[in-house]
Design an enzyme around this catalytic site. Structure first.
Site, PDB file in Angstrom:
ATOM      1  N   ARG A   7      70.674 -61.292 -33.504  1.00 33.78           N
ATOM      2  CA  ARG A   7      70.950 -60.025 -33.134  1.00 33.78           C
ATOM      3  C   ARG A   7      70.988 -60.494 -31.643  1.00 33.78           C
ATOM      4  NH1 ARG A   7      67.489 -55.928 -37.607  1.00 33.78           N
ATOM      5  NH2 ARG A   7      69.523 -55.372 -38.109  1.00 33.78           N
ATOM      6  N   LYS A  41      64.174 -53.613 -50.382  1.00 35.12           N
ATOM      7  CA  LYS A  41      64.134 -52.046 -49.674  1.00 35.12           C
ATOM      8  C   LYS A  41      64.871 -50.831 -50.585  1.00 35.12           C
ATOM      9  CE  LYS A  41      64.276 -52.614 -45.008  1.00 35.12           C
ATOM     10  NZ  LYS A  41      65.156 -52.637 -43.984  1.00 35.12           N
ATOM     11  N   GLY A  65      69.641 -57.219 -41.380  1.00 36.91           N
ATOM     12  CA  GLY A  65      69.369 -57.983 -41.223  1.00 36.91           C
ATOM     13  C   GLY A  65      68.350 -59.570 -41.795  1.00 36.91           C
ATOM     14  N   GLY A 124      70.785 -51.118 -42.722  1.00 33.41           N
ATOM     15  CA  GLY A 124      70.671 -49.608 -42.542  1.00 33.41           C
ATOM     16  C   GLY A 124      72.039 -48.614 -41.915  1.00 33.41           C
TER      17      GLY A 124
END
Ligand code: ADP
Ligand code: MG
Length: 396
Positions: free
Chosen positions: A34, A199, A352, A376
């Site tokens: 990132r 998740k 990520g 997300g």
């Protein structure tokens, strides 16, 4: 979309919202993807003599300063990548930030501390968030949105700031929107989606909305357990919440009616716990022992998943197939990465941890059509939802 090429930035104070939320192990950056992805915009702005102020968040410090969530390691790494030291202010809207911003020269760059050290950043109260946004914009002239991974959040630095300043998208956001737009609307079929990761609650709903968009959905990682449980299989001590089972059962019905294929693992690698030195074994998906947890899809499933990707013209992958951080549970993700890298389809990897996984497995980003920095955010985007950060940029 208005980009930084449309802004006159020379000599102006430009606030750049970046996504520098990298995985950390203590103070060590595990994957700097990132940070690297933010470089083109930062380099272009400094080259054009802007006075650049970078803001970002790291983890969830809970609205107050916490040294464990300091951006110091990120500022140090950004400095290495840019080739000069990056000054980090000790606060976000306090005296240290103001002093650092006032001292900036054209072409200079400073970083603010973790945005989430202030509870106004993530507040759900519009007034409280707006008040914090007012303080963020006070010392700057222009805003650049480049933190794609945070743009699905209605946060002060993402949503309220661009509504207060002349704004534009950075190169990362521009690249993300261009690539991910190929997964909405007119998609080249067959379209195969691979979902995994941990998740589950956040992502289960994605399957519901992708059933109509995708031709085939492969489900691995911990995401597979609600579906295996919905088929009546026992999943031992694998990650699973009881409430997810009915939801998964509903999606299986919905997919059958829509003619969308849902592919589940036929075998699973299990162990007593997710640790490097704990013995593991391969079992059939309907024979997970009561005291074992599934930590990767098994070898037969890995072959099945790879074969299910052959022939696709568009592939989207979010979520590792197993606990890839431990080498014993990385083979499922390796098989999927290899299938995507060897495919002629337009391939997108999002998330990520998924991005970190492909790099940890030795793949360069160029092996894929697009590697999204957003987890997300990319999932929301491909479902056709409006991201608050993009909506705010479009407002006059
Ligand atoms: P992303 O960040 O790419 O969106 P997630 O955050 O949803 O992905 O999930 C990533 C995590 O999922 C990884 O840390 C990995 O260890 C974990 N994981 C994958 N499979 C399993 C599993 N079977 N059991 C527990 N954790 C898993
Ligand atoms: Mg993650």
């Amino acid at each position: 979309m208005k980009t930084i090429d449309d802004l006159a930035v020379g000599g102006r104070h430009v606030l750049v919202r970046a996504d520098l939320n990298v995985p950390l192990d203590g103070g060590r950056i595990v994957d700097d993807g990132r940070i690297r992805a933010s470089l083109p915009t930062l380099a272009a702005l400094t080259a054009r003599n802007a006075k650049v102020i970078v803001c970002a968040h790291l983890g969830r410090p809970g609205g107050r300063p916490d040294p464990r969530y300091s951006l110091a390691p990120v500022a140090a790494r950004l400095g290495e990548l840019l080739g000069h030291r990056v000054k980090l202010a000790a606060d976000v809207v306090g005296p240290s930030a103001h002093h650092a911003i006032a001292a900036l020269r054209p072409g200079g760059l400073v970083m603010l501390e973790n945005l989430r050290f202030n509870d106004g950043e993530t507040s759900t109260d519009d007034m409280e968030r707006g008040f914090f946004a007012d303080r963020l914009v006070a010392p700057v002239d222009l805003y650049v949105a480049d933190g794609f991974g945070a743009m699905h959040r209605k946060h002060a630095s993402v949503y309220d700031v661009p509504r207060r300043l002349p704004s534009a998208a950075g190169y990362l956001v521009q690249a993300e929107v261009t690539a991910l737009s190929r997964l909405t609307g007119d998609i080249r079929r067959p379209y195969v989606v691979v979902l995994g990761g941990a998740k589950i609650t956040d992502k289960l709903g994605v399957i519901g909305s992708l059933i109509t968009a995708a031709d085939r959905i492969l489900v691995g990682g911990a995401m597979a357990f609600p579906f295996l449980a919905a088929q009546g299989f026992k999943v031992g001590t694998s990650l699973l919440e009881e409430s997810q089972v009915d939801i998964a059962a509903g999606y299986l019905d919905q997919a059958a009616r829509a003619g969308t294929e849902i592919v589940l693992p036929s075998d699973v690698i299990v162990a007593a716990e997710p640790a490097a030195d704990t013995p593991h074994q391969v079992v059939a998906a309907d024979a997970i022992p009561a005291d074992r947890m599934g930590l990767d899809i098994g070898p037969e499933s890995a072959r099945l998943f790879a074969a299910s990707i052959v022939g696709a013209n568009t592939v989207f992958w979010n979520g590792p197939m197993g606990v890839f951080e431990l080498s014993a549970y990385a083979d499922g993700s390796r098989a999927v990465a290899q299938a995507l890298a060897g495919s002629n389809a337009f391939t997108v990897v999002g998330g990520g941890d998924t991005g970190a996984a492909i790099r940890a497995l030795g793949y360069s980003d160029s092996a894929f059509g697009h590697v999204s920095t957003g987890g997300g955010a990319s999932l929301e985007f491909i479902q056709g939802r409006t991201l608050p950060g993009l909506a705010a940029l479009e407002e006059p």
